[in-house]
Each structure stands twice: as structure tokens, then as C-alpha cells.
Design an enzyme around this catalytic site. Sequence first.
Site, short mmCIF file in Angstrom:
data_model
loop_
_atom_site.label_atom_id
_atom_site.label_comp_id
_atom_site.label_asym_id
_atom_site.label_seq_id
_atom_site.Cartn_x
_atom_site.Cartn_y
_atom_site.Cartn_z
N LYS A 162 0.83 -1.21 0.00
CA LYS A 162 0.00 0.00 0.00
C LYS A 162 0.86 1.26 0.00
CE LYS A 162 -4.36 -1.71 1.85
NZ LYS A 162 -5.33 -1.63 2.93
N LYS A 175 -3.86 -11.62 -6.56
CA LYS A 175 -5.19 -11.83 -5.98
C LYS A 175 -6.20 -10.86 -6.61
CE LYS A 175 -5.69 -8.67 -2.12
NZ LYS A 175 -6.17 -8.34 -0.81
N LYS A 203 -10.17 -5.37 -4.69
CA LYS A 203 -11.14 -4.29 -4.83
C LYS A 203 -10.52 -3.10 -5.57
CE LYS A 203 -11.77 -4.46 -0.23
NZ LYS A 203 -12.26 -4.18 1.14
P1 TYM Z 1 -10.55 -6.71 3.30
O1 TYM Z 1 -11.65 -5.73 3.50
O2 TYM Z 1 -9.44 -6.34 2.38
O3 TYM Z 1 -11.10 -8.10 2.80
C1 TYM Z 1 -12.16 -8.74 3.49
C2 TYM Z 1 -12.00 -10.25 3.45
O4 TYM Z 1 -11.98 -10.73 2.12
C3 TYM Z 1 -10.86 -11.58 1.94
N1 TYM Z 1 -10.39 -11.46 0.54
C4 TYM Z 1 -10.18 -12.50 -0.28
N2 TYM Z 1 -10.31 -13.82 -0.12
C5 TYM Z 1 -10.03 -14.63 -1.17
N3 TYM Z 1 -9.60 -14.16 -2.36
C6 TYM Z 1 -9.45 -12.83 -2.58
N4 TYM Z 1 -9.06 -12.39 -3.77
C7 TYM Z 1 -9.74 -11.94 -1.51
N5 TYM Z 1 -9.70 -10.57 -1.37
C8 TYM Z 1 -10.10 -10.31 -0.11
C9 TYM Z 1 -9.83 -11.05 2.93
O5 TYM Z 1 -8.85 -12.00 3.23
C10 TYM Z 1 -10.68 -10.72 4.10
O6 TYM Z 1 -10.93 -11.87 4.87
N6 TYM Z 1 -7.92 -6.03 7.43
C11 TYM Z 1 -9.07 -6.70 6.89
C12 TYM Z 1 -10.37 -6.32 7.59
C13 TYM Z 1 -10.29 -6.50 9.07
C14 TYM Z 1 -10.32 -7.73 9.75
C15 TYM Z 1 -10.26 -7.39 11.16
C16 TYM Z 1 -10.39 -9.07 9.36
C17 TYM Z 1 -10.24 -5.52 9.98
N7 TYM Z 1 -10.22 -6.05 11.24
C18 TYM Z 1 -10.27 -8.40 12.12
C19 TYM Z 1 -10.40 -10.07 10.33
C20 TYM Z 1 -10.34 -9.72 11.70
C21 TYM Z 1 -9.22 -6.31 5.44
O7 TYM Z 1 -8.76 -5.30 5.01
O8 TYM Z 1 -9.95 -7.13 4.70
#
Ligand code: TYM
Length: 332
Positions: free
Chosen positions: A114, A196, A199
Site C-alpha cells: 500500500k 489476488k 477491490k
Molecule cells: P478486506 O476488506 O481487504 O477483505 C475482506 C476479506 O476478504 C478476503 N479477501 C479475499 N479472499 C479470497 N480471495 C481474494 N481475492 C480476496 N480478497 C479479499 C480477505 O482475506 C478478508 O478476509 N484487514 C481486513 C479487515 C479487518 C479484519 C479485522 C479481518 C479488519 N479487522 C479483524 C479479520 C479480523 C481487510 O482489510 O480485509
Amino acid sequence: MEERKVLYSAIQPTNNLTIGNLIGAIKNWTNLQNDYDCFFAIANMHAITVRQVPADLRQKTLSMLALYLACGIDPEKCTMYVQSHVPAHAELCWVLNSFTYVGEMERMTQFKDKSARHAENINMGLMDYPVLMAADILLYQTDVVPVGLDQRQHVEIARDIAQRFNNIYTPTFKIPEALYMKVGAKINDLLDPSKKMSKSAENPNGSIFLSDDRDTIIRKFKRAVTDSGSEVKFDPENKAGVSNLLTIYSVFTGKTIAEAEADFAGKGYGDFKLAVGEAVADKLAPIQKEQEKLLADKSYLEGVLRSGAERAAHTANKTLAKVYKKIGFYQL
Ligand code: TYM
């Protein structure tokens, strides 16, 4: 009665969610909600580590809740809430900052990625992001954290921080385990299957957004990168594109990878890609419809968030009080 284990996860209400988020996260949550005491947050405090348009962030917060509900997460069983509605997250994050080393944060892959993408805005929040995530998880004495593989490092650092704190004081935090699904823990970009699906990908044609309509979905799958061969076979090393499509097909149809392969034995990539597109479009349509319906009922959504925040705060504040006591914060 035996107490149920605690499950915690969250998604940032940013950009458009992709089917990666749906497969890697929300879909698993719906399957797990009957077996665990679940907390699902909308991580708006994480979201501001990258600049957001305030009105959009507000709108996406509600729309994320509507999506959770549309995917079948039951507000009677699970606690769904907005991270900023529970001040304990920011409070515990501040404490944990003093138990986390700058070097550890600098080594985080997502921080490095990032920082490269937002070179003009490498702010403290971006660097501190994993500590806030550790606070999220640890506040609820979480047993399991279902996430996609891209979050592995963040869950590991949460465990390290918890262990460090427990060792310095006395056991305070439960040490959480990450939970990855066998199929779909990493969905890749359709145009570059070595990356991957994200978004924030540069080329939106490589990602299927949950808001995409049927024609767009099918068009994107038709253009998905495969290989010069012709066999629909699961082989992530040599056939990354085809394997990614098989994974998506398998998740959206509920078939095993072997059954998915059998469906396309003797068929060409053209038929295969179309079938994957149709399977995804068929599944997304009712979710989109339900999400739209829910979004029209703001007072219902706010009610869910209000009671969610109350329940979450109740649990979170208990952990925070323990922490404050142990570190010597004067109590009145
Ligand atoms: P975020 O918002 O980027 O993504 C949310 C969830 O989606 C999963 N994910 C994927 N899984 C499979 N293939 C992909 N291409 C893919 N892209 C995204 C991510 O692994 C995630 O599970 N930091 C975290 C949010 C967060 C969080 C937490 C998660 C904040 N606090 C506490 C767990 C526990 C995040 O940015 O996810």
C-alpha cells in the site's frame, strides 16, 4: 451449557467488494454462524488509512451491512456492527501500540504494497493498521478468525502481540487462530491469475464486483486469461487461470473441483468460461436484489447496527477493563 467458541471477522467498507471477498470471507461466515458466537464488523476505521470520500464511506457502511444480511447472516445469531461505534477498538489499539515494534510493522507485506501504491500518503494509520486489527480480534477473546490468505500475516502478528502481552502480565487475551477455507482462500485476478483479485485492481476487468450486472459478469469471464492448452484441469502451478476459474465455479455451484472438471471434460475453454460466468451471475442476482431491498429500509438497518454495537461494546469493554487494570491505569 458449554460456551460456544468465538469467531471474529471484518471487511473494510471501501470500493466495490469482489467475489474474492464473498468467497474468501462472507460465504464462510454464513456457513459458520450456527457453530460459533460470531462478531462481524464493518471496519471503517481501517478504511480511512487510505483517503475516502466521506459521503461514499457513509453509504458503503450501510451497504456492507445490507450485503451481510443479503448473504444470509442472521442478526439474531450474530453481532454485526460498525467498528467506530465501539470506542474500545481505538482504545485497545493505543495500548497495543506500546507492545508492537516499528520494525514488525515495516515488514508487513500489505503495508509495503500500500505504501508503494499510495506513495503520496504513507500515514501512521496505514502502518498501524495491523495493530488496530489485533485490537479488533483480541477484544472479543476470539478463538477463530476466518479470512482469506492475504490476511495471514495480520492474524499472525495479532497472535504475537497477544502472546507478548500475556507474557509480560498474566494471561489476558485468548490466542486466536486464523481459519482458511480449503477452496477459495485466494481468488485471483481474471486477467493476471498470479495476483489476488482485489477491490482496488488497476484494471477492473480482472475483478468481478458484487455490483456487476449479468452482462458485465459474463463479458469479464469470457475475457479471462487461460493458457494455450485446451484441457479444463485443476493445476494451479501450470494452469493458474483455468484453476482459478475452476475454484470460482466450484464455490458458486457447490460442486467439488473433481465434479467441476468432469462437467467440462472434452469441452473447450469458451464453453467453460461462459458456464463459470453464468454460475456466478445466477448466484449474485438474488443477493443484489435482496441487498437493494434492505437498503430501502434504513431504520431496520440502523436498528441492527445499534443493537450490534451495544452487544459488541459489552464484550469489548470487559476485555479493555482487564487490560487497563493490568497495565496500571488508575481506576476510579
Ligand atoms: P478486506 O476488506 O481487504 O477483505 C475482506 C476479506 O476478504 C478476503 N479477501 C479475499 N479472499 C479470497 N480471495 C481474494 N481475492 C480476496 N480478497 C479479499 C480477505 O482475506 C478478508 O478476509 N484487514 C481486513 C479487515 C479487518 C479484519 C479485522 C479481518 C479488519 N479487522 C479483524 C479479520 C479480523 C481487510 O482489510 O480485509
